[in-house]
Write a protein that holds these residues in place. Structure first.
Motif, PDB file in Angstrom:
ATOM      1  N   LEU A   1      56.186  -5.607   5.987  1.00 20.79           N
ATOM      2  CA  LEU A   1      56.960  -6.898   5.963  1.00 20.79           C
ATOM      3  C   LEU A   1      56.607  -8.221   5.735  1.00 20.79           C
ATOM      4  O   LEU A   1      55.775  -8.575   5.111  1.00 20.79           O
ATOM      5  CB  LEU A   1      56.386  -6.953   7.643  1.00 20.79           C
ATOM      6  CG  LEU A   1      56.766  -5.699   8.759  1.00 20.79           C
ATOM      7  CD1 LEU A   1      55.829  -5.630  10.300  1.00 20.79           C
ATOM      8  CD2 LEU A   1      58.115  -5.618   8.726  1.00 20.79           C
TER       9      LEU A   1
ATOM     10  N   TYR B   1      62.009   3.537  10.731  1.00 19.30           N
ATOM     11  CA  TYR B   1      62.135   2.910  10.470  1.00 19.30           C
ATOM     12  C   TYR B   1      61.644   1.877  11.147  1.00 19.30           C
ATOM     13  O   TYR B   1      60.453   2.346  12.056  1.00 19.30           O
ATOM     14  CB  TYR B   1      63.431   1.583  11.037  1.00 19.30           C
ATOM     15  CG  TYR B   1      64.163   2.585  12.718  1.00 19.30           C
ATOM     16  CD1 TYR B   1      63.629   4.458  13.336  1.00 19.30           C
ATOM     17  CD2 TYR B   1      62.675   1.844  13.817  1.00 19.30           C
ATOM     18  CE1 TYR B   1      64.507   4.440  14.393  1.00 19.30           C
ATOM     19  CE2 TYR B   1      63.305   2.267  15.069  1.00 19.30           C
ATOM     20  CZ  TYR B   1      63.391   3.524  14.958  1.00 19.30           C
ATOM     21  OH  TYR B   1      63.903   3.735  16.279  1.00 19.30           O
TER      22      TYR B   1
ATOM     23  N   GLU C   1      60.225  -1.548  13.612  1.00 17.69           N
ATOM     24  CA  GLU C   1      61.055  -2.816  14.601  1.00 17.69           C
ATOM     25  C   GLU C   1      59.901  -3.883  14.841  1.00 17.69           C
ATOM     26  O   GLU C   1      58.766  -2.642  14.831  1.00 17.69           O
ATOM     27  CB  GLU C   1      61.536  -2.297  16.104  1.00 17.69           C
ATOM     28  CG  GLU C   1      62.573  -1.246  15.365  1.00 17.69           C
ATOM     29  CD  GLU C   1      62.984  -0.863  17.112  1.00 17.69           C
ATOM     30  OE1 GLU C   1      62.455  -0.538  17.530  1.00 17.69           O
ATOM     31  OE2 GLU C   1      64.363  -0.667  17.082  1.00 17.69           O
TER      32      GLU C   1
ATOM     33  N   ARG D   1      63.854  -6.892  15.715  1.00 16.75           N
ATOM     34  CA  ARG D   1      63.951  -7.165  14.439  1.00 16.75           C
ATOM     35  C   ARG D   1      63.838  -5.752  14.001  1.00 16.75           C
ATOM     36  O   ARG D   1      62.686  -5.517  13.657  1.00 16.75           O
ATOM     37  CB  ARG D   1      63.443  -7.768  13.393  1.00 16.75           C
ATOM     38  CG  ARG D   1      64.182  -9.556  14.183  1.00 16.75           C
ATOM     39  CD  ARG D   1      63.101 -10.679  13.549  1.00 16.75           C
ATOM     40  NE  ARG D   1      61.949 -10.632  14.425  1.00 16.75           N
ATOM     41  CZ  ARG D   1      61.691 -11.951  13.811  1.00 16.75           C
ATOM     42  NH1 ARG D   1      61.662 -12.875  12.470  1.00 16.75           N
ATOM     43  NH2 ARG D   1      60.548 -12.641  14.056  1.00 16.75           N
ATOM     44  N   LYS D   2      64.465  -4.948  13.146  1.00 17.97           N
ATOM     45  CA  LYS D   2      64.800  -3.476  12.500  1.00 17.97           C
ATOM     46  C   LYS D   2      64.635  -4.067  10.965  1.00 17.97           C
ATOM     47  O   LYS D   2      65.483  -4.470  10.023  1.00 17.97           O
ATOM     48  CB  LYS D   2      66.017  -3.157  13.014  1.00 17.97           C
ATOM     49  CG  LYS D   2      65.554  -0.970  13.119  1.00 17.97           C
ATOM     50  CD  LYS D   2      66.920  -0.482  13.268  1.00 17.97           C
ATOM     51  CE  LYS D   2      66.754   0.258  13.421  1.00 17.97           C
ATOM     52  NZ  LYS D   2      67.232   1.817  14.166  1.00 17.97           N
ATOM     53  N   GLU D   3      63.465  -2.890  10.254  1.00 19.79           N
ATOM     54  CA  GLU D   3      63.611  -2.895   9.283  1.00 19.79           C
ATOM     55  C   GLU D   3      63.732  -0.887   8.680  1.00 19.79           C
ATOM     56  O   GLU D   3      62.599  -0.533   9.071  1.00 19.79           O
ATOM     57  CB  GLU D   3      62.322  -3.436   7.956  1.00 19.79           C
ATOM     58  CG  GLU D   3      62.303  -4.809   8.183  1.00 19.79           C
ATOM     59  CD  GLU D   3      63.388  -5.683   7.634  1.00 19.79           C
ATOM     60  OE1 GLU D   3      63.412  -6.950   7.434  1.00 19.79           O
ATOM     61  OE2 GLU D   3      63.710  -5.156   6.517  1.00 19.79           O
TER      62      GLU D   3
END
Length: 1277
Positions: free
Chosen positions: A1096, A1070, A1072, A1083-1085
């Motif tokens: 992003l 992930y 961040e 914010r986390k993807e």
């Protein structure tokens, strides 16, 4: 008759207060008083050349908004007229309506407030005051208007820095007159805080040793204040933005100012020397100051600006030299040397003084000044250079001196002395006034002086005359001239009676005589009895509510009327009816607690005053009063009887013993003539005695006091007795600590500890100083000097023994003949160098030097020893030629040999020898060289094990830093270590001396080896260096997971994030991210699959972001943070490459090729053959990670199984954890965070790396089991 009284206090200076100021001038220059007053009126008919009394400063900066006033005041008789020059030419003030001159003055007033500009009147002005006796001139007055210019407009770009970087914000203020005062503030006019980290330099710039996020602000404003015009100018604000970083690389200090290793500073004598050093570094450096070959002056040295500025006030030539500032932090130190030279504008040694001469007399004007460089002396007469002035036959000029002989009235003039050098000038006026005047007495006739007995009396006799009159005093109508011991005749005519007695009363006549006549004046002296206490207040303890009474009775001279004043705690009595005062008593009724304190009775007459105090203590009422036990009350009624030359009898009355018997009395004395106010112990007697016979010394003005003592303690002292002056006698002792020591080769300085006033035994204390050569037949040479402690004999031969005597004498006679002591005249540097210098080498690090002594006469001083200078010239191997500083060894006394320790083997040394005395060193002997033999070498500088394989290890090393000879070979010993840390058999191996790399083959796989390595010369083996390493194993062990090299390629609204991963497969990643410097949550993807890149979207243009990559699961871990900034907003829309069809197709093709390659590797592995461990690691790697090969540092290619090449650039860090710069520029292992490069869509690396960071060692290496190959490799990182 005029009445004059002597002051109440004793100091002599106060007694001379009635003398007019002009008398002091008359003593030094015989000036004619021109001030108003009764005495000045007596001299109205005398003439005097002009004298400048007031003038504007040399550098006169004016306010352009106000009228210009240029001062020039002068006195003289007749009153002088004034004229001015401007820029060297006559300034006609009548032609300028704006310029006026004050009446009776030379002061100019220029009216520029109504019209005109100050700049019009800039220039150099000089005032001349002239009368019939001459002309005096002022200094050159440079008139300049003050200026406060504006800052030039400039565009200041915002400054963006990372945390930890250094910064200098320039101020560069406009040049004003006088120079501006600089300070930094914000928009709210608040001063910016300063510290060791942030400070303002002397030039006004603002220095940051390192910046922090809290330094971010948009209003760094430099202000310039011009005090003369009370204006403040402002520079445009400077914007600073500091981007925070997770960790900033620490660094040793470097100097922001001054630049380089050395600088020079020049300052003028008397000014403030300011030296500045400001350094940057992380952590913030601390500044230290030292002076080379000296110490900083204790009372004149100050540190400013957090010790970054060193200031020395009142600087002098002795402060010249080298000053060193040292900036130091935990990582190191840096030095800067400032060479300071102190110059000097001219300053007076002897300024010329006015001369008043009578016709036919001789006189001298002396003008002596010093400076650096030496000032030039020039003379003017009446403002005209003497070279072109009218000739005066009575005048002769010799450099800094003008000698006058047989002067006449026409010789009167004003002379100007000008002393100048490149740094300034001095100008002094001194007149020669030729007058022929009989004596005049200026003191009023029949003046009456009243003095308290036993105090000094000063009788004035102010006078004038030319030639200078002589003064004599007489007492009575038929008395002879006063020359007795009890009188002092002052040069200004005043007669002093140091201790006036009753018999001093009478009429005194002052007579002034010169060759033109005589004048006399009578004054009268009355001696009054001192005021003293008969009964004084006593300590009292009373109960609350009762009444207390303090008694105060005084005895005084019947012609004086005393006034009695009562005080409480040194202030007025409370305004309360409970306090009542009658003739002799103070009564306090209904006593309260607040009435406690100190009560003082003060009795004052017109001539003296006395006071006595007592303490009132208020206590609570008690049923039964207890007896008071306290120290005795002081004795009283002291009386002196049987007064002889050397003894006197003292009688007293004891005070109350306060219920504790008195055990003894202590008698002290005061010498009012020599040590007024200081009481010393005289004698002690038993408590039953009330008289004591006291021994006295000659010429002492005694007062006595007595204290009583009981078991409780000692009483306060009694009142002092009357004073008793003993007669003078010759001294009974001579000075002590007599020494003779020369300070120069041709002098002898004789010093001694002088007698004090008590030991002098009489007035006129002097010393007879005698000397002669010890070994000659010369007679004693003697000189009588004043009451000093030193006499210098010049012109003596160098270092000759002398016999010296110092004998005290006074006006009565000589002290006993003193004993002679021996001294020496001054030393000089030795003349001869030691000869026959020879060296014997003891071993490779020690040698012994021998020399022949010099003849004793050539030493020319006290032999202190011999000094050897020796230094290493060059290495015998000629491979390492360099020079080092000279070493110095001093051997005390007359030794003729000495050992030289600490030599370096196999080196060529040079030495010379010098003889040393108290003056310094003599000439050096001829240089003598010698060689040291070979020694054993030091350990090799480094040892690294690289390229471990299944059965081989490669060793790399650097030669010893100190070979100490010619290396013959290297010895390598190694042995295996099993899992229980037991050592196996030791193997010896000899390696040629020209090798720096060696590969050991046929080793056991997965085995730890310990290596012992050292070098040899023909002398023997040196120190060893050890290292351990492990051969690789044929299977892969798990490695600790790691995410590194996180980078971002940013556009306007999106960024591609890529990273490298080491660890187990099938890990979910992930990403961040968040705005840098903000406190909002990350914010986390989530990243699909095991990709090592991610895009992003939806970012804000022109914004700094922070980003980090993590792994999901129980063993979750994250990378370090990276910071990137999106691009500015663009007019056209950018295309997202990740959404383009051609990009998706390309990525699918790449993935398919990688899958085929993995299948082929899997088939080869299952065939059963033995393959290198590296291929097995690569076969299990994620195809999207694109790993770097361990062997050659390339990406994405697999080597042949048999190709075991040595490590190239980019290989893992060696076992000693050191990386050579030339071997590490392309290594990815050395880099963790802070990668400035980018990755393409397929993950391949583009760009360059920065911000190196060592890779952390893998965990588990300390296990007793055989480590995995990957862990084994990591143990060397």
């Amino acid at each position: 008759m005029q009445l004059k009284t002597m002051p109440k206090k004793k100091p002599l200076s106060a007694g001379r207060a009635p003398l007019f100021l002009f008398l002091c001038q008359m003593i030094s220059a015989l000036d004619v008083p021109l001030d108003h007053g009764e005495k000045a009126k007596l001299l109205d008919d005398l003439v005097q050349p002009p004298t400048i009394t007031q003038q504007s400063p040399k550098d006169y900066i004016i306010d352009p908004r106000e009228n210009i006033v240029i001062q020039c005041e002068a006195k003289g008789k007749p009153p002088p007229s004034f004229s001015w020059t401007r820029n060297g030419t006559h300034f006609d003030i009548d032609k300028d309506p704006l310029v006026t001159m004050k009446p009776g003055s030379g002061t100019l007033v220029i009216n520029i407030m109504s019209e005109g500009k100050a700049e019009t009147y800039e220039g150099v002005y000089q005032c001349t005051a002239r009368n019939e006796r001459g002309a005096a001139v002022s200094n050159n007055i440079v008139v300049r208007p003050s200026r406060s210019p504006l800052w030039t407009k400039e565009r200041l770009e915002p400054i963006i820095l990372r945390s930890g970087q250094s910064l200098v914000l320039p101020c560069r203020p406009p040049i004003g007159l006088p120079p501006a005062i600089i300070f930094w503030m914000d928009n709210s006019f608040q001063r910016l805080p300063q510290s060791e980290r942030v400070s303002q330099g002397l030039n006004g710039d603002l220095y940051f040793s390192n910046v922090l996020p809290e330094d971010t602000r948009e209003d760094y404003i430099c202000y310039a204040r011009f005090n003369h015009t009370q204006t403040i100018q402002q520079k445009q604000p400077i914007s600073l933005k500091v981007i925070s970083a997770k960790s900033s690389k620490e660094r040793p200090p470097t100097f922001l100012t001054p630049e380089g290793n050395e600088s020079h500073k020049e300052e003028l004598r008397g000014n403030v020397l300011s030296l500045e050093c400001i350094a940057e570094g992380l952590p913030t450096p601390v500044i230290y100051w030292i002076k080379e070959d000296g110490t900083l002056p204790v009372n004149r040295t100050f540190y400013r600006n957090f010790k970054k500025t060193l200031q020395i006030i009142h600087v002098s030539e002795a402060d010249s030299g080298n000053y060193q500032c040292i900036a130091k932090n935990a990582l190191g130190a840096v030095h800067h040397t400032i060479s300071v030279t102190v110059k000097a504008a001219p300053y007076w040694i002897v300024a010329p003084h006015n001369l008043v001469l009578s016709p036919g007399e001789n006189g001298t004007l002396i003008c002596r000044a010093n400076g650096n460089p030496k000032p030039r002396i020039s003379w003017l007469t009446n403002g005209v250079p003497v070279e072109i002035a009218l000739d005066d036959p009575s005048r002769k000029i010799d450099g800094d001196t003008i000698m006058f002989s047989n002067v006449q009235e026409s010789s009167s003039a004003v002379y100007q002395c000008n002393a100048s050098n490149k740094y300034g000038y001095l100008l002094a006026n001194a007149f020669v006034n030729v007058l022929a005047e009989p004596p005049r007495i200026l003191t009023s006739a029949n003046t009456l002086y009243q003095v308290i007995a036993n105090r000094p009396a000063l009788l004035d006799c102010a006078f004038f005359g030319s030639p200078m009159p002589t003064i004599e005093w007489f007492k009575g109508t038929k008395g002879s001239a006063l020359h007795e011991d009890i009188y002092v005749l002052h040069d200004n005519g005043t007669l002093e009676i140091p201790v006036a007695q009753k018999d001093s009363t009478g009429t005194y006549t002052c007579v002034a005589r010169n060759k033109l006549g005589m004048a006399k004046n009578e004054v009268h002296l009355e001696i009054k009895d001192p005021t003293r206490f008969i009964k004084q207040p006593e300590y009292a303890v009373v109960q609350r509510g009762s009444k207390v009474s303090f008694e105060c009775k005084v005895k005084h001279d019947h012609t004086l009327i005393p006034t009695i004043l009562w005080l409480k705690d040194n202030g007025e009595l409370p305004n309360d009816e409970r306090f009542s005062v009658d003739k002799d008593h103070l009564v306090v009724s209904d006593v309260k607690d607040e009435d406690g304190g100190t009560y003082t009775c003060a009795a004052n007459t017109t001539l003296d005053s006395v006071s006595a105090s007592a303490v009132l203590r208020v206590v609570a009422p008690t049923p039964t009063p207890a007896p008071i036990y306290d120290v005795p009350n002081p004795p009283f009624d002291l009386e002196l009887t049987n007064q002889l030359d050397k003894s006197v009898q003292l009688t007293w009355t004891p005070g109350d013993d306060n219920n504790s018997p008195i055990t003894k009395f202590i008698i002290e004395y005061e010498d009012a003539m020599h040590e007024a106010g200081l009481w010393r112990h005289q004698a002690e007697v038993s408590g039953t005695q009330t008289t004591a016979q006291l021994k006295l010394s000659p010429y002492v003005n005694y007062s006595f006091r007595v204290m009583a003592e009981n078991s409780i303690g000692r009483s306060v002292p009694s009142e002092a007795s009357e004073q008793y002056l003993t007669k003078a006698a010759e001294p009974d002792q001579n000075p002590t600590a007599v020494e003779g020591l020369g300070t120069e080769p041709d002098n002898l300085v004789i010093t001694w500890k002088p007698l004090n006033g008590f030991q002098s035994n009489g007035p006129g204390l002097q010393y007879k100083v005698s000397w002669r050569q010890k070994d000659g037949d010369d007679e004693w040479t003697s000189v009588v000097v004043a009451n000093v402690s030193k006499y210098i004999v010049s012109g003596t031969p160098t270092f000759v023994p002398y016999l010296i005597k110092v004998q005290a004498l006074n006006d009565v006679g000589f002290a006993p003949e003193p004993a002679a002591v021996m001294g020496h005249s001054g030393e000089d540097l030795p003349m001869v160098a030691p000869g026959n210098v020879r060296v014997s080498v003891v071993n490779s690090t020690l040698a012994e030097a021998h020399w022949d002594p010099v003849p004793p006469k050539s030493v020319r001083g006290h032999l202190q020893g011999y000094r050897i200078y020796y230094w290493k010239a060059q290495s015998s191997s000629k491979r390492n030629r360099r020079h080092i500083e000279k070493k110095i060894l001093t051997f005390q006394g007359s030794k003729t040999h000495g050992m030289l320790p600490g030599l370096q083997p196999y080196s060529h040394y040079v030495l010379n020898v010098r003889v040393v005395n108290g003056k310094g060193e003599g000439p050096a002997s001829a240089d003598r060289g010698f060689h040291t033999p070979e020694g054993v070498p030091s350990a090799p500088s480094s040892l690294k094990i690289v390229n471990p394989t299944l059965d081989s290890l490669t060793l790399e090393w650097d030669p010893p830093s100190h070979p100490n000879g010619i290396l013959t070979e290297y010895i390598l010993k190694y042995q295996p270590i099993n899992s229980t840390h037991e050592l196996g058999p030791l193997v010896d191996l000899k390696i040629p001396a020209n090798k720096t790399r060696w590969t050991l083959k046929n080793l056991n796989f997965s085995t730890r080896y310990k290596f012992y390595f050292y070098a040899q010369t023909s002398v023997g083996s040196g120190s060893q260096i050890t290292e351990e390493a492990i051969t690789t194993v044929d299977e892969v062990r798990a490695v600790s997971p790691r995410i590194g090299n996180v980078t971002a390629a940013a556009a306007e609204t999106y960024a591609n994030i890529s990273w490298e991963y080491e660890g187990p497969e099938h890990v979910k990643f992930y990403v961040e991210y968040g705005v840098a410097g903000s406190k909002e949550e990350w914010r986390k993807e989530i990243v699909n699959g095991s990709r090592s890149f991610f895009g992003l979207k939806g970012l804000m243009p022109g914004t700094a972001y922070k980003v980090r990559v993590g792994a999901e699961g129980d063993s979750g871990f994250v990378s370090s943070e990276d910071v990137f900034e999106t691009g500015p907003a663009m007019a056209s829309r950018q295309v997202d490459i990740a959404t383009q069809g051609w990009f998706i197709g390309l990525m699918c093709a790449v993935a398919l090729l990688i899958l085929i390659l993995l299948i082929v590797c899997f088939i080869r592995r299952n065939k059963g053959g033995k393959y290198p461990v590296k291929e097995k690691e690569d076969a299990h790697a994620d195809p999207e990670i694109q790993p770097m090969k361990e062997d050659d540092g390339t990406f994405g290619e697999y080597s042949d199984a048999e190709d075991h090449k040595p490590l190239k650039k980019g290989s893992r860090t060696p076992s000693d954890r050191t990386v050579k710069k030339e071997d590490s520029d392309d290594s990815l292992v050395d880099y963790g965070e802070g990668v400035n490069g980018q990755f393409n869509e397929d993950g391949s690396f583009i760009g360059q790396y920065s911000g190196k960071k060592e890779k952390e060692p893998a965990e588990g290496n300390e296990s007793s089991e055989a480590p995995s190959p990957v862990n084994a490799m990591n143990s060397f990182v």
